[in-house]
Design a protein around this motif. Sequence first.
Motif, PDB file in Angstrom:
ATOM      1  N   VAL B 180       8.027  -6.136   4.381  1.00  0.00           N
ATOM      2  CA  VAL B 180       6.842  -7.030   4.609  1.00  0.00           C
ATOM      3  C   VAL B 180       6.476  -7.043   6.113  1.00  0.00           C
ATOM      4  O   VAL B 180       7.285  -7.623   6.804  1.00  0.00           O
ATOM      5  N   ALA B 181       5.182  -6.784   6.374  1.00  0.00           N
ATOM      6  CA  ALA B 181       4.592  -6.965   7.738  1.00  0.00           C
ATOM      7  C   ALA B 181       3.777  -7.840   7.880  1.00  0.00           C
ATOM      8  O   ALA B 181       3.092  -8.161   6.876  1.00  0.00           O
ATOM      9  N   SER B 182       3.761  -8.688   8.586  1.00  0.00           N
ATOM     10  CA  SER B 182       2.633  -9.829   8.779  1.00  0.00           C
ATOM     11  C   SER B 182       1.987  -9.945  10.044  1.00  0.00           C
ATOM     12  O   SER B 182       2.635  -9.668  11.114  1.00  0.00           O
ATOM     13  N   CYS B 183       0.621 -10.264  10.229  1.00  0.00           N
ATOM     14  CA  CYS B 183      -0.154 -10.334  11.333  1.00  0.00           C
ATOM     15  C   CYS B 183      -1.202 -11.380  11.226  1.00  0.00           C
ATOM     16  O   CYS B 183      -1.641 -11.853  10.191  1.00  0.00           O
ATOM     17  N   SER B 184      -1.403 -12.117  12.267  1.00  0.00           N
ATOM     18  CA  SER B 184      -2.314 -13.202  12.479  1.00  0.00           C
ATOM     19  C   SER B 184      -3.412 -12.896  12.986  1.00  0.00           C
ATOM     20  O   SER B 184      -3.685 -12.135  14.037  1.00  0.00           O
ATOM     21  N   ALA B 185      -4.500 -13.668  12.824  1.00  0.00           N
ATOM     22  CA  ALA B 185      -5.709 -13.408  13.374  1.00  0.00           C
ATOM     23  C   ALA B 185      -6.683 -14.882  13.688  1.00  0.00           C
ATOM     24  O   ALA B 185      -6.461 -15.493  12.784  1.00  0.00           O
ATOM     25  N   ALA B 186      -7.553 -14.983  14.466  1.00  0.00           N
ATOM     26  CA  ALA B 186      -8.305 -15.918  14.761  1.00  0.00           C
ATOM     27  C   ALA B 186      -9.565 -15.705  15.069  1.00  0.00           C
ATOM     28  O   ALA B 186      -9.974 -14.641  15.865  1.00  0.00           O
ATOM     29  N   VAL B 187     -10.673 -16.639  14.914  1.00  0.00           N
ATOM     30  CA  VAL B 187     -12.131 -16.400  14.934  1.00  0.00           C
ATOM     31  C   VAL B 187     -12.339 -17.285  16.054  1.00  0.00           C
ATOM     32  O   VAL B 187     -12.084 -18.573  16.140  1.00  0.00           O
ATOM     33  N   ALA B 212       1.513  -8.162   4.187  1.00  0.00           N
ATOM     34  CA  ALA B 212       1.330  -6.989   3.392  1.00  0.00           C
ATOM     35  C   ALA B 212       2.701  -6.028   3.398  1.00  0.00           C
ATOM     36  O   ALA B 212       3.483  -6.054   4.235  1.00  0.00           O
ATOM     37  N   MET B 213       2.559  -5.161   2.377  1.00  0.00           N
ATOM     38  CA  MET B 213       3.664  -4.177   2.198  1.00  0.00           C
ATOM     39  C   MET B 213       2.957  -2.665   2.568  1.00  0.00           C
ATOM     40  O   MET B 213       2.495  -2.424   1.487  1.00  0.00           O
ATOM     41  N   PRO B 214       2.747  -2.322   3.604  1.00  0.00           N
ATOM     42  CA  PRO B 214       1.990  -1.164   3.966  1.00  0.00           C
ATOM     43  C   PRO B 214       2.645   0.016   3.363  1.00  0.00           C
ATOM     44  O   PRO B 214       1.895   0.831   3.135  1.00  0.00           O
ATOM     45  N   ALA B 215       3.844   0.067   2.851  1.00  0.00           N
ATOM     46  CA  ALA B 215       4.461   1.323   2.232  1.00  0.00           C
ATOM     47  C   ALA B 215       3.835   1.519   0.867  1.00  0.00           C
ATOM     48  O   ALA B 215       3.660   2.538   0.285  1.00  0.00           O
ATOM     49  N   VAL B 219      -1.065  -6.170  -0.501  1.00  0.00           N
ATOM     50  CA  VAL B 219      -1.138  -7.550   0.258  1.00  0.00           C
ATOM     51  C   VAL B 219      -0.346  -8.341  -0.475  1.00  0.00           C
ATOM     52  O   VAL B 219      -0.468  -8.703  -1.761  1.00  0.00           O
ATOM     53  N   THR B 220       0.694  -9.086   0.228  1.00  0.00           N
ATOM     54  CA  THR B 220       1.463 -10.121  -0.652  1.00  0.00           C
ATOM     55  C   THR B 220       1.170 -11.411  -0.253  1.00  0.00           C
ATOM     56  O   THR B 220       1.330 -12.358  -1.251  1.00  0.00           O
ATOM     57  N   SER B 221       0.487 -12.036   0.823  1.00  0.00           N
ATOM     58  CA  SER B 221       0.143 -13.324   0.999  1.00  0.00           C
ATOM     59  C   SER B 221      -1.062 -13.441   2.274  1.00  0.00           C
ATOM     60  O   SER B 221      -1.134 -12.612   2.975  1.00  0.00           O
ATOM     61  N   VAL B 222      -1.969 -14.259   1.790  1.00  0.00           N
ATOM     62  CA  VAL B 222      -3.069 -14.378   2.679  1.00  0.00           C
ATOM     63  C   VAL B 222      -3.119 -16.021   2.894  1.00  0.00           C
ATOM     64  O   VAL B 222      -3.370 -16.570   1.680  1.00  0.00           O
ATOM     65  N   GLN B 241      -4.550  -5.850   8.250  1.00  0.00           N
ATOM     66  CA  GLN B 241      -3.788  -4.908   7.286  1.00  0.00           C
ATOM     67  C   GLN B 241      -3.477  -3.682   8.132  1.00  0.00           C
ATOM     68  O   GLN B 241      -2.471  -2.902   8.018  1.00  0.00           O
ATOM     69  N   GLU B 242      -4.433  -3.213   9.149  1.00  0.00           N
ATOM     70  CA  GLU B 242      -4.524  -1.893   9.942  1.00  0.00           C
ATOM     71  C   GLU B 242      -3.103  -2.133  10.889  1.00  0.00           C
ATOM     72  O   GLU B 242      -2.384  -1.299  11.044  1.00  0.00           O
ATOM     73  N   CYS B 243      -3.066  -3.467  11.182  1.00  0.00           N
ATOM     74  CA  CYS B 243      -2.207  -3.761  12.382  1.00  0.00           C
ATOM     75  C   CYS B 243      -0.901  -3.864  11.783  1.00  0.00           C
ATOM     76  O   CYS B 243       0.219  -3.389  12.238  1.00  0.00           O
ATOM     77  N   CYS B 244      -0.802  -4.357  10.327  1.00  0.00           N
ATOM     78  CA  CYS B 244       0.556  -4.174   9.676  1.00  0.00           C
ATOM     79  C   CYS B 244       1.225  -2.807   9.660  1.00  0.00           C
ATOM     80  O   CYS B 244       2.510  -2.948   9.557  1.00  0.00           O
ATOM     81  N   ALA B 245       0.473  -1.999   9.674  1.00  0.00           N
ATOM     82  CA  ALA B 245       0.978  -0.536   9.337  1.00  0.00           C
ATOM     83  C   ALA B 245       1.742  -0.148  10.529  1.00  0.00           C
ATOM     84  O   ALA B 245       3.061   0.609  10.474  1.00  0.00           O
TER      85      ALA B 245
END
Lengths: 293, 262
Positions: B180-187, B212-215, B219-222, B241-245
């Motif tokens: 599981v890879a995870s990334c954060s974002a802000a507006v 998300a699980m890129p493999a 997506v596992t949680s938002v 999601q792109e970043c999680c890869a």
Amino acid sequence: MAAASTSASAAPSSSSAEQDALRALTFQRLHPKTYLERFLAEQIRPDGRDLDEWRDVSVDVGSISTADGSALVRLGSTTVVCGVKAEVAEPELDSPHSGFLVPNLDLPAICSPKFKPGPPTDEAQVLSDRLNEVLVSSGIVPTYSLCIEPGKAVWVLYVDATCINYDGNAFDATLLAMVAALKNTRLPKATYYEVTKRTTCSRKVQEPLQIGRLPTSFSFGIFDGTHLLADPTSFEEPLLDTTVSVVLDETGGLTSVMQLGLGILGADDVLNKCIDAAKDAWRKTRRDVYGAS
Amino acid sequence: MAQSNFDRRRINGPEESYQPIFEHDEDERETRWKPGNPRKGRAPRNIRPIFLKAGLINQANGSAYIETEKTKIACAVYGPRQSKTTVYSEKGRLNVEVKFAPFSCTKRRVPIRDAEDRSVAVQIQQALVPSLRLELLPKSTIDIFVTIIENDGIEGCIAAGSVAASVALADAGIEMLGLVASCSAAVVGQELWLDPTNEEGQAASGSLVLAAMPALGTVTSVWQTGSMTPAEAIQGMEACQECCADIHTVMAQSLLENAQNT
């Protein structure tokens, strides 16, 4: 560690070395005392050290930017992180010139399977108390140096240590971490304004702490009244009847000694032996552990 | 202002103590971010470089340490071990506990656990549960302990914590469907910034954490907080999601290095 035991159940082609290792691991779990006795009979310990050998120490300071001072200490596998946070408070009425030094050690569930999540265990409380005693008695930071304005504002230094990996001898590792973190601490210059009755700190000017003596500790354990082990690991610790901690300062002078249990090895009293061994170890390995500056 | 908490199990300081107040600094006011300014130090879609190492805590079944500039998190996995409860459970339980070190934030955190610890733990658990084969572990519990040594942005902590926990689970040899890879974002203003720091998170109007699980491409949680338009939210999720890869590559690399070294 658990993965090793599941892998051996599979292939018939698993080598005899793997099977021996599994047998040894099982024996260690079921009969820890006998396991250790077998090693000590050969004058060696399960991790390969001699009975009087100390593990390597590495100290890394100043890596945590949110803390005013910080240190990460690795004593073998035992890892302790310590951070110093400074806050401002009113001094006690009967000691208007004294600041506060508040050390605490946390042994959370992350560091060892024997600690469960929840409030501090007996072990953590006892260690925190012993560390407090050593820091106060060694005078590492004289409390009058933490005064901003007598009777009105003083610094409170919260020295919080967290153990990340517990492989025995948390006391030595934590004392090293706390002293290194205090040495690394820089406080902003604070001024108390009588008019507003508030203390304001400068963003630009920072001063290091006034440091007194720098204590470092050496712990020993006595196993079965027959062997003196230096720097016990987490496997050896529960099997020891007696522990002795010798605290020396930066000149190699004795600061304090703590002994828990009977200090008898064979027929001799072991206390002086421990003090000499500690001074010897200090000369060989820990003279410059806190760095030149 | 710190409340007086006499804790009989710890060494206590004075009843009340206050975080130091700093003088007004005109220079600092000038350099602080204002709407319309570009992002300081990084491109909007760049995340902070990740340092990830597995297997640092030898007492645990599996462990990982992650460092992204000023966020430092250590994670250990104990398990599967016997569940303490007597109730029979067909599926294994995943128990996540998060602890902030007292020196990890700008204001000292009292060692008593509070709601923020719990909410971070719940978010990490939700990110990880879909990836584990818990049906293979009846009556068992997997304990994940996360210690946050330094905190630079709470969304970043949740993301980094999930990444470290997933690597630690793999290090422990627990069967899973994917990392599981995870990334954060802000507006911030009109722009979308990935992996916000504490300062950037406070200037933001809304933030998002995606795991998300890129493999498997799932997506596992938002988690989304604050205010943002639906279009911004979708844009944020796609960017994460792109970043999680990319993060997945770093995770796999660190596990490979760990396996090769032992």
